[in-house]
Design a protein around this motif. Structure first.
Motif, short mmCIF file in Angstrom:
data_model
loop_
_atom_site.label_atom_id
_atom_site.label_comp_id
_atom_site.label_asym_id
_atom_site.label_seq_id
_atom_site.Cartn_x
_atom_site.Cartn_y
_atom_site.Cartn_z
N ASP A 1 36.62 -9.49 -70.63
CA ASP A 1 35.49 -9.82 -71.24
C ASP A 1 34.20 -10.13 -70.54
N ILE A 2 33.11 -9.63 -70.94
CA ILE A 2 31.95 -9.88 -70.00
C ILE A 2 31.28 -11.03 -70.69
N VAL A 3 31.05 -12.10 -69.90
CA VAL A 3 30.14 -13.51 -70.18
C VAL A 3 28.72 -13.33 -69.37
N TYR A 4 27.74 -13.27 -70.36
CA TYR A 4 26.27 -13.20 -69.47
C TYR A 4 26.01 -14.63 -69.51
N THR A 5 24.78 -14.67 -68.56
CA THR A 5 24.18 -15.77 -68.66
C THR A 5 23.27 -16.03 -70.08
N LYS A 6 22.85 -17.32 -70.26
CA LYS A 6 22.11 -17.58 -71.40
C LYS A 6 20.93 -16.71 -71.51
N GLU A 7 20.32 -16.57 -70.27
CA GLU A 7 19.09 -15.82 -70.42
C GLU A 7 19.36 -14.37 -70.62
N GLY A 8 20.52 -13.75 -70.37
CA GLY A 8 20.92 -12.34 -70.57
C GLY A 8 20.33 -11.44 -69.27
N ASP A 9 20.29 -12.30 -68.31
CA ASP A 9 19.59 -11.41 -67.22
C ASP A 9 20.65 -11.06 -65.82
N ALA A 10 21.95 -11.31 -66.15
CA ALA A 10 22.92 -11.39 -65.39
C ALA A 10 24.42 -11.40 -66.06
#
Length: 221
Positions: free
Chosen positions: A26-35
């Motif tokens: 599973d991929i978890v992104y930062t809240k900002e969606g930048d990483a």
């Protein structure tokens, strides 16, 4: 990616199976969606990262690996995991592969315990996340994170964890149409000496695999 055949490439030469463990995360992104913040391991499968070793004019590694629909293989079955930390199930898994040419079966790669990867466990997961976020388009490499953005932030991915060492036969023989490959992950506590010849032969015949083995059988067409 297929589970039964490899479409033999029409360009290049010196084709080899790269037997690997495939890790579904599973991929978890930062809240900002930048990483990518972290990856959560879910399953381990047998993976064939088939490659063209000689391809004139190629600049990117992907050109030698992704030549069409049937250029890769992944097993239908997999082991469930929730971690690849030290001491977890992965420390009891080993990888091996075979080639059947005509009626003869050859061991293609040496038995490779997952724990012997040069980089593994949580250190490997950290390195993968860093590579996804920072790898740039240079030399044979390509950006990764920008591709995730273009794909609308997928929530999961398969990651091939790297190939092991070829046997002398495997290093000296490139694949031909009609060859059959068998990439196998097995639990070492069930097979401390590795799967025997009769079991390997049965998996080439598509007989049911024991619960402690994940096989991937493909034919080069």
């Amino acid at each position: 990616v297929t589970n039964a055949v490899i479409d033999f490439p029409t360009r290049g030469g010196n084709v080899q199976v790269e037997p690997e463990m495939g890790l579904y995360c599973d991929i978890v992104y930062t809240k900002e969606g930048d990483a990518v913040e972290r990856l959560v391991p879910r399953r381990i499968a047998a993976f064939n990262d088939c490659s063209i070793r000689q391809l004139d004019g190629s600049e990117k590694l992907s050109e030698k690996k992704n030549w069409g629909h049937g250029s890769k293989g992944i097993s239908l079955r997999s082991f469930r995991v929730n971690s690849i930390s030290k001491g977890s199930l992965v420390d009891r898994l080993s990888l091996v592969s075979y080639i059947k040419r005509g009626e003869k079966i050859h061991q293609y790669s040496v038995d490779a315990p997952a724990r012997n990867y040069l980089l593994f466990h949580d250190d490997l997961m950290d390195w993968i996340v860093k590579s996804i976020n920072t790898q740039i388009n240079t030399g044979k490499w390509e950006e990764i994170f920008s591709q995730l953005v273009k794909s609308d932030y997928p929530t999961s991915m398969w990651i091939a964890l790297g190939a092991g060492e070829y046997t002398p036969w495997g290093a000296a023989n490139y694949l031909k149409p009609g060859d059959e490959s068998l990439v196998m992950i097995y639990k070492e506590d069930a097979y401390p000496q590795g799967p025997d010849k009769d079991l390997v032969a049965s998996l080439f015949e598509e007989l049911d695999a024991p619960a402690d083995i994940i096989p991937l059988h493909q034919t080069f067409v």
